[in-house]
Each structure stands twice: as structure tokens, then as C-alpha cells.
Scaffold this active site. Structure first.
Site, PDB file in Angstrom:
ATOM      1  N   ALA A   1       0.796  -1.101   0.320  1.00 18.81           N
ATOM      2  CA  ALA A   1       0.564  -0.256   0.106  1.00 18.81           C
ATOM      3  C   ALA A   1       0.532   1.198   0.009  1.00 18.81           C
ATOM      4  O   ALA A   1       2.010   1.078   0.347  1.00 18.81           O
ATOM      5  CB  ALA A   1      -0.920   0.041   1.201  1.00 18.81           C
TER       6      ALA A   1
ATOM      7  N   GLY B   1       0.140  -5.250   0.245  1.00 18.54           N
ATOM      8  CA  GLY B   1      -1.073  -4.992  -0.463  1.00 18.54           C
ATOM      9  C   GLY B   1      -0.866  -5.609  -1.569  1.00 18.54           C
ATOM     10  O   GLY B   1      -1.638  -6.741  -2.963  1.00 18.54           O
TER      11      GLY B   1
ATOM     12  N   GLU C   1      -1.476  -9.308  -1.044  1.00 21.36           N
ATOM     13  CA  GLU C   1      -2.739  -9.158  -1.129  1.00 21.36           C
ATOM     14  C   GLU C   1      -3.371  -9.693  -2.472  1.00 21.36           C
ATOM     15  O   GLU C   1      -4.523 -10.136  -2.726  1.00 21.36           O
ATOM     16  CB  GLU C   1      -3.315  -8.719  -0.362  1.00 21.36           C
ATOM     17  CG  GLU C   1      -2.970  -9.002   1.339  1.00 21.36           C
ATOM     18  CD  GLU C   1      -3.311  -7.456   1.777  1.00 21.36           C
ATOM     19  OE1 GLU C   1      -4.242  -7.669   2.913  1.00 21.36           O
ATOM     20  OE2 GLU C   1      -3.331  -6.653   1.311  1.00 21.36           O
TER      21      GLU C   1
ATOM     22  N   GLU D   1       2.743  -6.142   7.394  1.00 23.58           N
ATOM     23  CA  GLU D   1       3.053  -4.710   7.750  1.00 23.58           C
ATOM     24  C   GLU D   1       3.411  -5.141   9.188  1.00 23.58           C
ATOM     25  O   GLU D   1       3.384  -3.483   9.906  1.00 23.58           O
ATOM     26  CB  GLU D   1       1.374  -5.358   7.901  1.00 23.58           C
ATOM     27  CG  GLU D   1       0.627  -4.880   6.378  1.00 23.58           C
ATOM     28  CD  GLU D   1       0.815  -5.654   4.867  1.00 23.58           C
ATOM     29  OE1 GLU D   1      -0.104  -6.344   4.566  1.00 23.58           O
ATOM     30  OE2 GLU D   1       1.383  -7.371   5.640  1.00 23.58           O
TER      31      GLU D   1
END
Length: 256
Positions: free
Chosen positions: A64, A107, A110, A130
Site C-alpha cells: 500500500a 497489498g 494480497e 505490515e
């Protein structure tokens, strides 16, 4: 240049290319929104039968965009409704192939796990780092990783934040196959093209049954499979496919 580019490189195949090389294709709000918009449009496009998602040779997506998150408060995250954006990818009925070079972190990992098939280059790295910035995955990184590789491998990745190399990811079940870095996109497109030539209704039913049955009791999942199997015998494609096999000719599937 758009932050997510769309191409039609093969018959029946759409290619979505993340295009933020200056940020290693970090998933900011604009990228996630564009991905969702494209996925919804492609889901409704009958000329598209398979979708490939890729980045560039250095990064699939390196997480992200922390610049958008560093000072955010819980209500800010609530109002962003990012789960709705991710749902457009998760709920896409068309098969998705992720072509991963370089980093697929946070992300980005993901996003790859939202795909149905993952083709990775030998130099690819997968991880959920993270925890190293004081948070945890929030777009399926705990749950999809757990289901893909099991508790003990997932816990190691999540609690240390350490990435795994492509070959290790393949061995643990996180990657479909590993190819030389220069062949990743070509291999992903070839797979997508193969799938696009298959009967679309059967492809759609396979994806739906696998997705819905994965977390259902076995008896319920098997019943779902049987009903989908039976339903396909009402399709013209089933009649065409079996007739073509018996006639020793190439079938012409219509998705009907």
C-alpha cells in the site's frame, strides 16, 4: 499515462498493468479504484474470458502507499470503504492470472492472492511486512494466506514480515508455477489464452464452485459441485464440446 493500463493482447484476454514505477506500483487509492472499475467492466464484457494482472519487471506491487496511511485515523479508513474496492476483484467471475515479477509485498501480495492462478518469476518475492510498520494485513492477507499455505507457514510470514522467494512460495502452495523472469508475462498470457478458449460457462462454474465450496462443509460443497455439473448439461457448449470430441474436430464454444 493511467496508473492502471488496460490492453487486449490476445483473443478473449484482457491485461491490466499497474503503472506506478516510481513507487514500485504501490496501491494508492487511485490504483485500487481503477482496478475495481476495470474489473467490474471486464466482468460484464462478454468478449473477455480471462484477465491477466501484472506490474513491471521490478515490482508487481510493493504494498500500500504509506503516504496515504501514516496519519490516518480509524474513521478515515472506515470511510474509504476499501473492502468494496477489493470485492470487485474477489467477486469477478472471470478467471484472473497474476503475472508477478519482483516484489509482491503487503497489498501487492494480497492482490496476487485475489487471483486464481499466480505465475511468478524466479526473482519474485512475496511477503506481508505490515507488522514492521505497526499494523497487520487488512485486505485478506491473514485469511487468504492461511488458506493458501496453512497456519505454520502463514504465521512465520505474518509475524516476522520476512518475504519468501518464488521457489519457496511455490513449494508452500502460494504460487502456481515459477518461470524465468523474462517469461512471466508471456506464460501468464498463454495460460489466459488457453482458458479463454475453454467453454465460458464451465469456466465460470468451476471458479464459482471452488470459491464458494472452499469454506463450506464437504457434503455441502460436493452438493454444490453436483448441481453445477448437472446444470452444464443444459448448455449448448456441452453439446458442442462432446460432439466435437466424438467427431474429432475443434469445438466452437459460444458461452451459451
Amino acid at each position: 499515462m493511467a496508473e492502471v493500463e488496460i490492453e487486449r493482447p490476445r483473443s478473449g484476454v484482457a491485461l491490466l498493468r499497474l503503472n506506478r514505477p516510481e513507487a514500485r506500483n504501490a496501491l494508492n487509492t487511485a490504483v485500487r479504484t481503477l482496478l475495481a472499475e476495470h474489473m467490474r467492466a471486464l466482468a460484464a464484457d462478454e468478449t473477455v474470458r480471462a484477465i491477466v494482472v501484472t506490474g513491471d519487471d521490478k515490482a508487481f506491487a510493493a504494498g500500500a502507499d504509506l503516504r496515504e496511511m501514516a496519519e490516518a485515523m480509524p474513521v478515515d479508513l472506515l470511510l474509504r470503504q476499501t473492502h468494496v474496492v477489493w470485492a470487485a476483484i474477489a467477486d469477478c467471475p472471470k478467471p484472473i492470472v497474476a503475472a508477478v515479477n519482483g516484489y509482491a509485498l503487503g497489498g501487492g501480495c494480497e492482490l496476487a492472492m485475489h487471483a486464481d492462478i499466480i505465475v511468478a518469476g524466479e526473482g519474485a518475492r512475496f511477503g506481508q511486512p505490515e507488522i514492521r510498520v505497526g499494523i497487520m494485513p487488512g485486505a485478506g492477507g491473514t485469511q487468504r494466506l492461511l488458506r493458501a499455505v496453512g497456519k505454520f507457514k502463514a504465521m512465520k510470514m505474518l509475524l516476522t514480515g520476512e518475504p519468501v522467494k518464488a521457489r519457496e512460495a511455490e513449494a508452500m502452495g502460494l504460487v502456481s508455477e515459477v518461470v524465468p523472469d523474462t517469461q512471466v508475462l508471456e506464460r501468464a498470457l498463454a495460460l489466459a489464452e488457453t482458458i479463454a478458449a475453454m467453454p465460458p460457462l464451465a469456466v465460470r462454474q468451476i471458479k464459482e464452485v471452488m470459491r464458494l465450496g472452499a469454506d463450506a462443509p464437504l457434503d455441502a460443497a460436493l452438493a454444490l459441485e453436483r448441481k453445477a455439473f448437472q446444470l452444464l448439461f443444459a448448455s449448448r457448449d456441452q453439446k458442442e464440446g462432446m460432439a466435437a470430441f466424438l467427431d474429432k474436430r475443434k469445438p466452437a464454444y459460444e458461452g451459451r
